[in-house]
Design an enzyme around this catalytic site. Structure first.
Site, PDB file in Angstrom:
ATOM      1  N   THR A  76       0.853  -1.198   0.000  1.00  0.00           N
ATOM      2  CA  THR A  76       0.000   0.000   0.000  1.00  0.00           C
ATOM      3  C   THR A  76       0.884   1.242   0.000  1.00  0.00           C
ATOM      4  O   THR A  76       0.654   2.186  -0.761  1.00  0.00           O
ATOM      5  CB  THR A  76      -0.933  -0.022   1.237  1.00  0.00           C
ATOM      6  OG1 THR A  76      -1.765  -1.179   1.146  1.00  0.00           O
ATOM      7  CG2 THR A  76      -1.799   1.222   1.302  1.00  0.00           C
ATOM      8  N   SER A 202       4.725  -7.092  -2.054  1.00  0.00           N
ATOM      9  CA  SER A 202       4.401  -7.239  -0.640  1.00  0.00           C
ATOM     10  C   SER A 202       4.884  -8.600  -0.138  1.00  0.00           C
ATOM     11  O   SER A 202       4.604  -9.630  -0.774  1.00  0.00           O
ATOM     12  CB  SER A 202       2.879  -7.131  -0.467  1.00  0.00           C
ATOM     13  OG  SER A 202       2.544  -7.290   0.887  1.00  0.00           O
ATOM     14  N   HIS A 204       3.999 -10.359   2.519  1.00  0.00           N
ATOM     15  CA  HIS A 204       3.070 -11.337   3.114  1.00  0.00           C
ATOM     16  C   HIS A 204       2.248 -12.094   2.088  1.00  0.00           C
ATOM     17  O   HIS A 204       1.502 -13.005   2.427  1.00  0.00           O
ATOM     18  CB  HIS A 204       2.173 -10.675   4.180  1.00  0.00           C
ATOM     19  CG  HIS A 204       1.104  -9.770   3.679  1.00  0.00           C
ATOM     20  ND1 HIS A 204      -0.199 -10.193   3.549  1.00  0.00           N
ATOM     21  CD2 HIS A 204       1.117  -8.476   3.313  1.00  0.00           C
ATOM     22  CE1 HIS A 204      -0.943  -9.184   3.113  1.00  0.00           C
ATOM     23  NE2 HIS A 204      -0.161  -8.119   2.967  1.00  0.00           N
ATOM     24  N   THR A 240      13.431   4.117  10.152  1.00  0.00           N
ATOM     25  CA  THR A 240      14.370   3.024  10.442  1.00  0.00           C
ATOM     26  C   THR A 240      13.845   1.720   9.850  1.00  0.00           C
ATOM     27  O   THR A 240      12.670   1.377  10.026  1.00  0.00           O
ATOM     28  CB  THR A 240      14.534   2.880  11.976  1.00  0.00           C
ATOM     29  OG1 THR A 240      14.937   4.153  12.481  1.00  0.00           O
ATOM     30  CG2 THR A 240      15.569   1.823  12.327  1.00  0.00           C
ATOM     31  N   CYS A 328      -9.234  -6.192   2.013  1.00  0.00           N
ATOM     32  CA  CYS A 328      -9.321  -4.839   2.560  1.00  0.00           C
ATOM     33  C   CYS A 328     -10.760  -4.346   2.614  1.00  0.00           C
ATOM     34  O   CYS A 328     -11.059  -3.382   3.288  1.00  0.00           O
ATOM     35  CB  CYS A 328      -8.498  -3.872   1.726  1.00  0.00           C
ATOM     36  SG  CYS A 328      -6.829  -4.434   1.554  1.00  0.00           S
TER      37      CYS A 328
HETATM   38  N1  PLP Z   1      -2.021  -4.592  -4.288  1.00  0.00           N
HETATM   39  C1  PLP Z   1      -2.652  -5.759  -4.454  1.00  0.00           C
HETATM   40  C2  PLP Z   1      -2.944  -6.251  -5.839  1.00  0.00           C
HETATM   41  C3  PLP Z   1      -3.041  -6.518  -3.351  1.00  0.00           C
HETATM   42  O1  PLP Z   1      -3.680  -7.666  -3.526  1.00  0.00           O
HETATM   43  C4  PLP Z   1      -2.748  -6.027  -2.061  1.00  0.00           C
HETATM   44  C5  PLP Z   1      -3.193  -6.757  -0.866  1.00  0.00           C
HETATM   45  O2  PLP Z   1      -4.204  -7.443  -0.864  1.00  0.00           O
HETATM   46  C6  PLP Z   1      -2.084  -4.801  -1.939  1.00  0.00           C
HETATM   47  C7  PLP Z   1      -1.729  -4.116  -3.072  1.00  0.00           C
HETATM   48  C8  PLP Z   1      -1.750  -4.227  -0.589  1.00  0.00           C
HETATM   49  O3  PLP Z   1      -0.700  -4.961  -0.011  1.00  0.00           O
HETATM   50  P1  PLP Z   1      -0.264  -4.686   1.503  1.00  0.00           P
HETATM   51  O4  PLP Z   1      -1.151  -5.528   2.343  1.00  0.00           O
HETATM   52  O5  PLP Z   1       1.175  -5.137   1.577  1.00  0.00           O
HETATM   53  O6  PLP Z   1      -0.413  -3.250   1.758  1.00  0.00           O
END
Ligand code: PLP
Length: 510
Positions: A76, A202, A204, A240, A328
């Site tokens: 994000t 990302s 995770h 940091t 989200c």
């Molecule tokens: N972009 C996409 C296509 C995603 O699927 C996600 C998370 O579901 C994100 C961005 C956001 O990732 P993060 O959780 O690392 O902010």
């Protein structure tokens, strides 16, 4: 006959299980490398070494020069860097051509830019979320300075031809920002070969930790820092560095070849799932493209006439975790913007589930998932599920809607074991006289004191037309032995009496 309840996580696009090697690496770094990488002494040099090693490893995974990698707090944040990059565009090129199926982390960023005076031109996806590169060429305007398109869609798995789109942007002298979060670990990613200017990632989503992401910035691409403060990350991102997270990200990146090696098999499992669902529910609609244009493990399915929130709950009760849309947006009532932009009605979007299988999905798990879908969506519930004592957690005990039957052979005064909270005591020998008190439309957990009576009654109820049936193996006695603390907290002496000192609602423990 009996089917043991399994837990099958099918929401791999929301997040992934942290891998063993990642956990080990993070523990090492947390335990031994706590110095700040920017400090001037030996311990800090060691931390700085870990940071640069991690950068090299992630860079290798996406075929980028290490200096082009910026570690961030999440994807994000990586997408939000556009807020600082876009103002660098010339005054004459302030239009952004974008994929309207982007993740909210990108869409909201773009809407923010619109408020700053940028004009936004949405591309037009088809019914499966695809956008052909020709469409990019046709929609191009002279004032477009930036193209934004993800590599893989998080809700449908749809893949985009990033390389051709990047070529079009380059030919027009524009920049290309690509959210590659859902591509990494699922399809090969080579940022230099596909020619993007910026790409977000990302950890995770690839079995790394939460709270760390990355941004690839092509050498020479304009950049202005989004996070202001110290001079970390070559003065491109203040703050940091979360070294344990970054080291975990690098360890996860090392395992990408292994993930990719499982992709073909995962694709076949997805195909098996789709074929089974189509056979069982011919009216269902698959919103994801065929295998060659889709992430290996993702499928979006509409089951007309259903409510996804309800189906999700029923699947969850049987141990199958799926999503309705982007993680989200869970909890929001609005239908998925991705599905409605693809042409689904609001009702169809609300009847849609996203299934994103993990790479390591076993055949047994897949068979279980197919069986559970069959039972839940047909409303038949052809089998009775068995809950082991260790599986009777607080979540199950207090699951919304659950109706707990507690079978007894003796009068209250002779109960050996305390009843479960909010359970209904029925006499085992005359359960037939109490059927009118047992709701047909709720998931039912049948329990008894020592485990003998519950399966008998569960199957009796099944014959009587009840569908969502589970019984507790080894009874309340088995549960008390397996989980004495839960028994002490939640089992009640007198059914219906709420002020028993041992009974505490979850989350209200003092
Ligand atoms: N972009 C996409 C296509 C995603 O699927 C996600 C998370 O579901 C994100 C961005 C956001 O990732 P993060 O959780 O690392 O902010």
């Amino acid at each position: 006959m009996f089917r043991f309840r399994r837990q099958v996580y099918c929401d791999n696009n929301a997040t992934t299980q942290v891998s063993k090697t990642v956990r080990k690496r993070m523990r090492e770094v947390l335990a031994h490398c706590y110095a700040n990488p920017s400090s001037p002494y030996k311990m800090a040099h060691q931390a700085a070494g870990i940071l640069s090693d991690a950068r090299e490893r992630l860079a290798k995974a996406i075929n980028a020069p290490p200096q082009t990698i910026l570690f961030t707090s999440c994807a994000t944040e990586s997408n939000n860097t556009l807020r600082a990059i876009a103002p660098l565009l010339s005054d004459k090129r302030r239009a952004v051509l974008y994929n309207p199926l982007e993740h909210p982390a990108m869409l909201e960023t773009l809407f923010h830019l619109r408020e700053q005076g940028f004009s936004m031109i949405p591309l037009t996806p088809d019914r499966l979320g695809r956008i052909r590169p020709e469409e990019v060429g046709q929609s191009w305007r002279e004032d477009v300075g930036l193209l934004v398109c993800m590599a893989a869609n998080n809700e449908t798995g749809t893949l985009y031809d990033i390389k051709r789109m990047a070529g079009i942007a380059r030919a027009h002298g524009a920049l290309f920002f690509c959210d590659m979060v859902q591509a990494l670990g699922k399809i090969p990613v080579d940022v230099q070969d596909c020619g993007v200017d910026y790409a977000s990632f990302s950890a995770h989503k690839i079995h790394g930790p939460k709270g760390v992401g990355a941004l690839y910035i092509r050498e020479g691409a304009p950049f202005a820092p989004f996070m202001l403060g110290g001079h970390q990350e070559e003065a491109r991102r203040a703050g940091t560095e979360g070294l344990h997270n970054i080291a975990g990200f690098a360890a996860a990146a090392d395992e990408i070849p292994h993930l990719l090696s499982m992709a073909d098999e995962l694709r076949l499992k997805r195909e098996r799932f789709v074929a089974a669902i189509r056979e069982m529910f011919p009216a269902c609609v698959i919103n994801s493209p065929a295998a060659d244009e889709c992430q290996p493990g993702t499928v979006s399915v509409t089951f007309p006439g259903t409510a996804n929130a309800v189906v999700m709950g029923q699947l969850d009760y049987c141990g199958v975790s799926v999503a309705a849309g982007s993680a989200c947006n869970t909890g929001e009532d609005a239908p998925s913007h991705v599905l409605t932009a693809m042409g689904l009605s609001r009702e169809e979007a609300r009847a849609t589930l996203r299934i994103s299988f993990p790479h390591a999905l076993s055949d047994k798990d897949l068979r279980y998932v197919i069986a559970v879908f069959g039972e839940v969506l047909s409303g038949k519930g052809s089998r009775v599920t068995v809950l082991q004592p260790s599986q009777l957690t607080e979540e199950v005990l207090f699951a919304p809607d659950i109706f707990i039957i507690d079978l007894r052979r003796t009068p209250k005064s002779e109960y050996l074991l305390k009843p479960l909270p909010d359970s209904k005591q029925f006499p085992f020998f005359s359960i037939g006289k109490h059927l009118h008190e047992i709701p047909k439309n709720r998931p039912i957990l049948v329990t008894c004191e020592t485990g003998y009576d519950a399966p008998v009654v569960a199957y009796y109820l099944k014959r009587k037309g009840y569908t969502r049936l589970t019984f507790l193996m080894w009874g309340i006695l088995g549960w008390k032995l397996a989980q004495p603390q839960l028994y002490a907290r939640f089992a009640r002496q007198h059914p219906g009496v709420e002020d028993d000192s041992t009974h505490t609602q979850p989350g209200k423990l003092s």
